[in-house]
Design an enzyme around this catalytic site. Structure first.
Site, PDB file in Angstrom:
ATOM      1  N   SER A   1      -9.594   1.462   2.741  1.00  0.00           N
ATOM      2  CA  SER A   1      -8.732   2.247   1.892  1.00  0.00           C
ATOM      3  C   SER A   1      -7.650   1.438   1.175  1.00  0.00           C
ATOM      4  CB  SER A   1      -8.049   3.330   2.724  1.00  0.00           C
ATOM      5  OG  SER A   1      -7.230   2.750   3.718  1.00  0.00           O
TER       6      SER A   1
ATOM      7  N   SER B   1      -9.793  -0.957   6.992  1.00  0.00           N
ATOM      8  CA  SER B   1      -9.254  -0.712   5.645  1.00  0.00           C
ATOM      9  C   SER B   1      -8.554  -1.889   4.988  1.00  0.00           C
ATOM     10  CB  SER B   1      -8.287   0.479   5.686  1.00  0.00           C
ATOM     11  OG  SER B   1      -9.004   1.686   5.671  1.00  0.00           O
TER      12      SER B   1
ATOM     13  N   LYS C   1       0.852  -1.180   0.000  1.00  0.00           N
ATOM     14  CA  LYS C   1       0.000   0.000   0.000  1.00  0.00           C
ATOM     15  C   LYS C   1       0.895   1.240   0.000  1.00  0.00           C
ATOM     16  CE  LYS C   1      -4.005   1.834   2.600  1.00  0.00           C
ATOM     17  NZ  LYS C   1      -4.842   1.608   3.791  1.00  0.00           N
TER      18      LYS C   1
END
Lengths: 502, 486
Positions: free
Chosen positions: A169, A193, A94
């Site tokens: 996310s 997330s 990420k």
């Protein structure tokens, strides 16, 4: 001109689609070459349309760097020290995890092109175990969002259904795993997330106990809630990834000095005698019937495996969203103060001097959701409001944590709940910020309490993946994985993770 | 109608003192905390506030802070909490300062800064001692039109010592500051140098009618860079406030800057007082938990403090209380004295030399005592040479001056410079004869019985010998040489 990179062998492509352990074994034996795994990963990305104009999974990729590290691994083969548990495995990160050699943008304009001069502890651990970093995945800006639509670099689309969001996310990481580009990706959690996009994309997503994994190098959002998590195709893949990144880190004062068990040993432990708690607050009357149905099927599977399902209650659950949306923005408002245009990242000069520069830089650098949360957080910490909001929220947070302690003290080993209230929704479908916040309704409480939780694919609703959530006591990852392995095996054939795409 | 004069008003002062702790590394990272390195060289991801970096508490800083708190008679809490103080400033990299707020390290201490004429001790309460980190430095005058930032100091560990509003004059404030400096220096907590910024003072001052029990509205004076400036600033600000009150006005709570050149305070342009710092507990650091046993041990290991040392010096070395007072004004000088006194077995001589020659030479050279070229053992050796009559007092002073320049031991200097006492009769006779020959009229008057000229002639001989002649022997020999060979 550079030669076109060679296409990966069919063997490498097959390894990329198979279990991690097989890939690692082949590489250790010399039956596969790490560089071929890198090629296979990039070929797969091309094949599924990972690029900006389609799934938009990555903010940056580094084929050259990845190939170079793969070659170094090959050079290491045969030396005294054996290659680690992720030897030659392509991994995606990420984009809020500090990485050498590639930008770390957090999905934000304010960090466009920013390259960290140091590397996160989790990345060092991955590399030390032979993982090869192929790219940085798209995300909601500063991890604020539940759909990956809040990225300054455009939304990511769900590989299962390109009209739909991958969740967020960590949407890019979930999509990268679901699309078969990598077997393993790192995401981060503040309120769900990792688990929520795992559920939306039909992969496994794990949020460890707060303190289990170092946060050093994870760009902070809500420091008391943040944890790095893993996304994997299978429970076993995820367990191997978790084991590699877990452990105490002297660079993170909130990391815990608790021994890390061998999670994959839980694979064949069986579920006889396990007590599964079914908290009634997570199965409200209005729950999407397709999700309710798949959860019941999962609970039936548990019973068949010899586990006991017990109805339990976590009475303060309904406060978790309001509490979360006070504490997380409060911490974020402070954590994001460093993006001021002074030392790195975007700087917009202003005729209004220093304050003008601060205002212009932050107004142009941050998107609307980040701005909203910084304002919200600033407000709840202000003189005169602190007691009514932040302090009260902290008090309720301890009650939420106590709920979990009580239920686990009552003899429940793990809790089982739906991961999300709905399957993946279409891009642009959720316009109201508060409605979007409700995506985290079943996940945020684990972050508030600091307990580990994971999402496992349990079925689908008209082809859209549905995830079931397993929540365990603090540092109870082993029993959590045990419950996840059992469920995955029981449901095999019912829904095969990652097999839903072309 | 009675005129209200300044004498009818009372000054009320409370002080906030920031002290840099003497650690090798910064408070939350392993960067060097040294003063004076080239700009932005002692920095790392943590003190630059790079995305993703996290603080790790320096335990030596905690130990020094606890030591300071105990030396100031505070109660050290077994649990204290770090908090973020949020504000934007270019030299504050994180956009917040890690400090302590509602749960500080220590509270409720006190200092006795002196006594009133009636022997009542003057005690100043210490509200709290808490830990925090320093900010960087904004450099406004180095580059044209822009401000440069040096982050070497960012993250250096500090303690803030907050006093009660217990001081009633600028002199009391000065006494409090000198005592704090002395104690923290003795405790080995800090270099406490205002010049190097390791001790900084903000002064809160208000005025009220004598006898009033309610405090007046205070102002905070910043930008004071010496203890005497603090005293002058307080007097000036007090006068301003009293003038305001006497004319029927009111004091507004604000930050004042001291302008030393003009000798006046003026309102700070920054709207600092309107800041809402949005304090909240620092989530990156667990609460600071200190074991009671450990706190007690730190307390026991505190080096001897000034009061105790004064008493001991009087007892042990039989020096006078005023001498002891003078010596202990600095930890370094009293330690230097003790080393000299022990090695020379001459405490009286040691007092005189340390407070006289050593103090003057150290001041003149502008160095710290621990960098001073003359080590205590060498000075002790010189005192022994004096006592054993190996050198004269005049020669000793010349030897000392050479020792300051060269760092060489006194015996070597004396040999090289020919400054050992010459008591060899023939050499002395030679010098005396020369002096008598060169000063015929004085010699004649002396021979004629003007004995008061003895001193003048001996002095001339000493001068000729460059101080090496043994004056006792010259005194003995002079009459017989003047009479001439018999």
């Amino acid at each position: 001109m550079k030669a076109q990179p060679a296409r990966a062998s069919a063997a490498a492509a097959k390894l990329l689609a198979g279990p991690l352990t097989e890939c690692v074994a082949c590489i250790r034996e010399g039956a596969a070459i790490p560089a071929d795994m890198v090629s296979a990963s990039f070929d797969r990305a091309d094949e599924v349309g990972a690029g900006k104009d389609a799934l938009n999974i990555f903010i940056s990729t580094d084929r050259e760097g990845a190939t170079e590290s793969a070659k170094q691994l090959t050079a290491h083969l045969g030396r005294a020290e054996p290659l680690g548990n992720l030897a030659g495995v392509p991994v995606a990160l990420k984009d809020n995890i500090a990485t050498l050699g590639m930008p770390t943008t957090c999905g934000s304009r304010i960090l466009e092109g920013y390259v960290s001069p140091y590397e996160a502890t989790v990345v060092r651990r991955l590399r030390a175990n032979g993982a090869v970093i192929v790219g940085k995945t798209n995300m909601d800006e500063f991890a604020m969002g539940s759909s990956t639509e809040n990225s300054a670099y455009g939304p990511t689309r769900n590989p299962v259904d390109i009209r739909r969001v991958p969740g967020g996310s960590s949407g890019g990481s979930a999509a990268a795993v679901a699309a078969g580009i990598v077997r393993l990706a790192l995401g981060s959690e503040t309120g769900g997330s990792v688990r929520q996009p795992a559920s939306f994309c039909g992969v496994v997503g794990v949020k460890p106990t707060y303190g289990r994994v170092s946060r050093y190098g994870l760009v902070a959002f809500g420091s008391s809630l943040d944890q790095v998590g893993v996304l994997g195709r299978t429970v076993e893949d995820a367990s191997i990834g978790m084991e590699v990144i877990s452990g105490c880190d002297p660079l993170d004062s909130t990391s815990a000095d608790v021994p890390v068990p061998r999670y994959e040993l839980e694979k064949n432990a069986g579920l006889k005698g396990l007590v599964i708690g079914k908290p009634r607050e997570y199965f409200p009357d209005g729950l999407d019937p397709r999700i309710a149905q798949e959860c019941e099927r999962a609970l039936d599977a548990y019973r068949e495996l010899g586990a006991t399902v017990r109805d339990v209650s976590l009475p303060h659950t309904s406060y978790s969203i309001p509490v979360y949306y006070i504490i997380a923005p409060a911490e974020a408002s402070s954590n994001l103060a460093r993006f001021d245009g002074v030392r790195y990242g975007l700087r917009v000069l202003s005729e209004r001097g220093l304050n003008g520069m601060y205002e212009e830089t932050r107004a142009r650098g941050f998107g609307p959701e980040v701005t909203r949360r910084v304002l919200l957080g600033t407000y709840v910490l202000s003189a005169g409001y602190y007691d009514a909001y932040y302090k009260k929220a902290q008090a309720v947070r301890t009650l939420i944590a106590q709920d979990f302690r009580d239920v686990f003290a009552s003899g429940v080993d793990v809790l089982f709940t739906p991961t999300t209230p709905t399957p993946a929704f279409e891009l642009g479908a959720v316009k109201d910020a508060y409605e979007m916040y409700l995506s985290d309704i079943f996940t945020a409480s684990a972050n508030l309490a600091g307990v580990p939780a994971m999402s496992v694919p349990i079925g689908d609703a008209a082809g859209l993946p549905i995830g079931g959530q397993i929540i365990a006591p603090h540092f109870g990852e082993s029993v959590m994985f045990r419950a996840a392995f059992g469920l995955e095996r029981a449901l095999a054939g019912n829904f095969v993770p990652g097999e839903q795409d072309a | 109608m009675t005129a209200v004069t300044e004498r009818e008003y009372e000054m009320v002062v409370g002080l906030e003192v920031h002290v840099q702790l003497k650690t090798r590394t910064k408070a939350f990272c392993s960067c060097s905390a040294d003063f004076g390195a080239p700009p932005n060289t002692n920095v790392c991801p943590v003190c630059l506030a790079l995305p993703g970096a996290l603080p790790v508490l320096n335990h030596h800083a905690v130990e020094l802070a606890v030591r300071a708190a105990i030396a100031l008679e505070c109660k050290v809490h077994e649990t204290s909490v770090f908090a973020r103080k949020n504000y934007f400033y270019p030299d504050l990299p994180k956009g917040y300062q890690i400090s302590q707020y509602d749960k500080p390290l220590a509270e409720k201490g006190w200092l006795t800064i002196g006594e009133l004429e009636n022997k009542t001790p003057v005690r100043v309460g210490i509200t709290r001692v808490h830990m925090e980190e320093d900010a960087g430095k904004s450099v406004h005058d180095r580059y044209n039109g822009v401000t440069a930032i040096d982050l070497n100091r960012a993250g250096v560990p500090l303690i803030e010592i907050v006093s009660e509003p217990d001081m009633r004059s600028s002199a009391e404030a000065g006494a409090y500051l000198r005592l704090i400096k002395q104690i923290l220096s003795y405790a080995g907590v800090s270099d406490v140098s205002m010049e190097e910024g390791s001790l900084r003072v903000d002064a809160n001052v208000s005025a009220r009618l004598r006898g009033a029990t309610k405090l007046g509205t205070k102002t905070e004076i910043k930008n004071v860079n010496s203890f005497s400036a603090v005293e002058r600033a307080l007097d000036s600000e007090f006068t301003r406030q009293v003038a305001l009150l006497k004319s029927g006005g009111t004091v507004s709570q604000q930050t004042m800057l001291w302008d030393g050149a003009r000798g006046e305070t003026r309102p700070s342009r920054s709207k600092e007082e309107s800041h809402d710092y949005r304090y909240f507990p620092e989530p990156d650091l667990p609460p600071l938990a200190l074991d009671a046993e450990w706190i007690a041990r730190v307390g026991r290991e505190i080096p001897e403090l000034p009061d105790a040392r004064r008493k001991r010096l009087v007892d042990e070395y039989k020096i006078t209380p005023p001498d002891a007072e003078l010596l202990t004004s600095s930890a370094g000088f009293s330690e230097y004295f003790e080393a000299v006194a022990r090695a020379s077995l001459d405490p009286k001589g040691a007092v005189n030399w340390v407070m006289g020659e050593v103090s003057a030479a150290v001041n003149a050279a502008g160095v710290h005592l621990d960098e001073f070229a003359v080590r205590p053992a060498d000075l002790a050796e010189l005192l022994r040479m004096l006592r054993d009559d190996v050198v004269s007092h005049t020669a000793a002073k010349r030897i000392f001056a050479r020792m300051v320049e060269t760092g060489k031991p006194p015996v070597q200097v004396a040999a090289e410079e020919g400054l050992q006492k010459v008591d060899d009769d023939s050499a002395l006779a030679g010098w005396i004869d020369e002096v008598l020959a060169e000063n015929p009229s004085e010699a004649a008057r002396y021979r004629a019985g003007e004995t008061k000229l003895q001193g003048v002639l001996v002095g001339l001989v000493m001068k000729k010998s460059k101080g090496s002649a043994d004056p006792k022997k010259v005194n003995q020999l002079l009459p017989e040489r003047a009479r001439g060979p018999s």
